[in-house]
Design an enzyme around this catalytic site. Structure first.
Site, mmCIF file in Angstrom:
data_model
loop_
_atom_site.group_PDB
_atom_site.id
_atom_site.type_symbol
_atom_site.label_atom_id
_atom_site.label_comp_id
_atom_site.label_asym_id
_atom_site.label_seq_id
_atom_site.Cartn_x
_atom_site.Cartn_y
_atom_site.Cartn_z
ATOM 1 N N LYS A 9 37.253 -19.619 37.443
ATOM 2 C CA LYS A 9 38.382 -19.156 36.635
ATOM 3 C C LYS A 9 39.340 -20.318 36.346
ATOM 4 O O LYS A 9 39.233 -21.392 36.950
ATOM 5 C CB LYS A 9 39.094 -18.014 37.381
ATOM 6 C CG LYS A 9 38.177 -16.787 37.633
ATOM 7 C CD LYS A 9 38.934 -15.688 38.364
ATOM 8 C CE LYS A 9 38.018 -14.514 38.694
ATOM 9 N NZ LYS A 9 38.772 -13.415 39.357
ATOM 10 N N TYR A 49 35.803 -7.599 31.672
ATOM 11 C CA TYR A 49 36.536 -6.805 32.657
ATOM 12 C C TYR A 49 36.710 -5.349 32.220
ATOM 13 O O TYR A 49 37.605 -4.660 32.702
ATOM 14 C CB TYR A 49 37.883 -7.457 32.952
ATOM 15 C CG TYR A 49 37.788 -8.642 33.889
ATOM 16 C CD1 TYR A 49 37.211 -8.502 35.162
ATOM 17 C CD2 TYR A 49 38.286 -9.894 33.534
ATOM 18 C CE1 TYR A 49 37.130 -9.584 36.032
ATOM 19 C CE2 TYR A 49 38.209 -10.979 34.405
ATOM 20 C CZ TYR A 49 37.633 -10.809 35.658
ATOM 21 O OH TYR A 49 37.552 -11.881 36.526
ATOM 22 N N ASN A 112 42.119 -15.919 42.378
ATOM 23 C CA ASN A 112 41.053 -16.000 43.387
ATOM 24 C C ASN A 112 39.855 -16.843 42.957
ATOM 25 O O ASN A 112 38.756 -16.692 43.485
ATOM 26 C CB ASN A 112 40.660 -14.602 43.874
ATOM 27 C CG ASN A 112 40.048 -13.752 42.780
ATOM 28 O OD1 ASN A 112 39.823 -14.222 41.662
ATOM 29 N ND2 ASN A 112 39.763 -12.505 43.105
ATOM 30 N N HIS A 115 34.649 -15.759 39.748
ATOM 31 C CA HIS A 115 34.045 -14.438 39.557
ATOM 32 C C HIS A 115 32.575 -14.507 39.932
ATOM 33 O O HIS A 115 31.906 -15.495 39.641
ATOM 34 C CB HIS A 115 34.154 -14.002 38.086
ATOM 35 C CG HIS A 115 33.276 -12.829 37.790
ATOM 36 N ND1 HIS A 115 33.669 -11.524 38.026
ATOM 37 C CD2 HIS A 115 31.996 -12.756 37.325
ATOM 38 C CE1 HIS A 115 32.675 -10.706 37.703
ATOM 39 N NE2 HIS A 115 31.651 -11.427 37.271
ATOM 40 N N GLU A 126 26.324 -9.076 32.424
ATOM 41 C CA GLU A 126 27.277 -10.180 32.276
ATOM 42 C C GLU A 126 26.604 -11.439 31.719
ATOM 43 O O GLU A 126 27.181 -12.144 30.886
ATOM 44 C CB GLU A 126 27.954 -10.469 33.621
ATOM 45 C CG GLU A 126 28.888 -9.331 34.033
ATOM 46 C CD GLU A 126 29.518 -9.478 35.410
ATOM 47 O OE1 GLU A 126 30.411 -8.678 35.729
ATOM 48 O OE2 GLU A 126 29.119 -10.384 36.172
HETATM 49 P P1 DAT Z 1 35.928 -9.161 42.438
HETATM 50 O O1 DAT Z 1 36.374 -10.297 41.546
HETATM 51 O O2 DAT Z 1 35.960 -9.561 43.899
HETATM 52 O O3 DAT Z 1 34.625 -8.546 42.008
HETATM 53 P P2 DAT Z 1 37.205 -6.801 41.316
HETATM 54 O O4 DAT Z 1 35.999 -6.650 40.442
HETATM 55 O O5 DAT Z 1 37.615 -5.614 42.130
HETATM 56 O O6 DAT Z 1 37.064 -8.031 42.323
HETATM 57 O O7 DAT Z 1 38.465 -7.208 40.413
HETATM 58 C C1 DAT Z 1 38.302 -8.158 39.384
HETATM 59 C C2 DAT Z 1 39.449 -9.111 39.446
HETATM 60 O O8 DAT Z 1 40.667 -8.435 39.163
HETATM 61 C C3 DAT Z 1 39.662 -9.777 40.810
HETATM 62 O O9 DAT Z 1 38.852 -10.907 41.006
HETATM 63 C C4 DAT Z 1 41.113 -10.126 40.767
HETATM 64 C C5 DAT Z 1 41.722 -9.006 39.926
HETATM 65 N N1 DAT Z 1 42.269 -7.960 40.808
HETATM 66 C C6 DAT Z 1 41.583 -7.045 41.497
HETATM 67 N N2 DAT Z 1 42.390 -6.233 42.185
HETATM 68 C C7 DAT Z 1 43.638 -6.658 41.912
HETATM 69 C C8 DAT Z 1 44.938 -6.249 42.317
HETATM 70 N N3 DAT Z 1 45.111 -5.207 43.140
HETATM 71 N N4 DAT Z 1 45.997 -6.933 41.830
HETATM 72 C C9 DAT Z 1 45.850 -7.973 40.992
HETATM 73 N N5 DAT Z 1 44.648 -8.414 40.570
HETATM 74 C C10 DAT Z 1 43.566 -7.768 41.024
HETATM 75 MG MG MG Z 2 34.127 -7.457 40.303
#
Ligand code: DAT
Ligand code: MG
Length: 149
Positions: A9, A49, A112, A115, A126
């Site tokens: 990212k 997303y 974080n 991805h 994807e």
């Molecule tokens: P991952 O990237 O571990 O698969 P995810 O698919 O649940 O996680 O969410 C996609 C992204 O969205 C994640 O990398 C960071 C953001 N995100 C997730 N939960 C969040 C939250 N509670 N607050 C802010 N950003 C969040």
């Molecule tokens: Mg995810």
């Protein structure tokens, strides 16, 4: 052979962690089959997303992922989807285990670093979203016999 989609990212790129992050998958023994450096369009970000469309963080997430260049990659190997998720670590870097990418380099869930596809089916979707078939390279690394019985 299983494939996964990974994207470093904008925070990972801006912090100069591209080499470090790629190294973790390379030295593990997975095979790079696709790589591009790009500015992500709003349309691609929203498609990528789409499952999070209704979540309160969606707008911020799209804003962030389109805020600077991203390294998009496809990696191949037995069990690569689950293994890459382990190498990446938990979604929230504050609780991600040390030794994982997010655990070693992050402190905030909205920053974080990387991805990774969460399942083989998601990975297929994807990969098709981010890469054209001809952008993926089918090759057999010379180290294969040293990685597999
Ligand atoms: P991952 O990237 O571990 O698969 P995810 O698919 O649940 O996680 O969410 C996609 C992204 O969205 C994640 O990398 C960071 C953001 N995100 C997730 N939960 C969040 C939250 N509670 N607050 C802010 N950003 C969040
Ligand atoms: Mg995810």
């Amino acid at each position: 052979m299983e494939r996964t989609f990974l994207a470093i990212k904008p925070d990972g790129v801006q912090r100069g962690l591209v080499g470090e992050i790629i190294s973790r998958f390379e030295t593990k023994g997975f095979t790079l089959v696709g790589l591009k450096f790009l500015n992500v369009s709003r349309e691609l970000a929203e498609q990528h997303y789409a499952v999070h469309r209704q979540r309160p963080f969606f707008a911020g997430l799209v804003e962030f992922i389109t805020s600077g260049p991203v390294v998009a990659m496809v990696w191949e190997g037995d069990g690569v989807v689950a293994s890459a998720r382990k190498i990446i670590g938990a979604t929230n870097p504050l609780t991600a285990e040390p030794g994982t990418i997010r655990g070693d380099f992050g402190i905030n869930i909205g920053r974080n670093l990387i991805h990774g596809s969460d399942a083989s089916e998601t990975a297929k979707h994807e990969i098709a979203l981010w890469f054209r078939e001809e952008e993926l390279v089918n090759w057999q690394p010379h180290i294969t016999p040293w990685l597999h019985e």
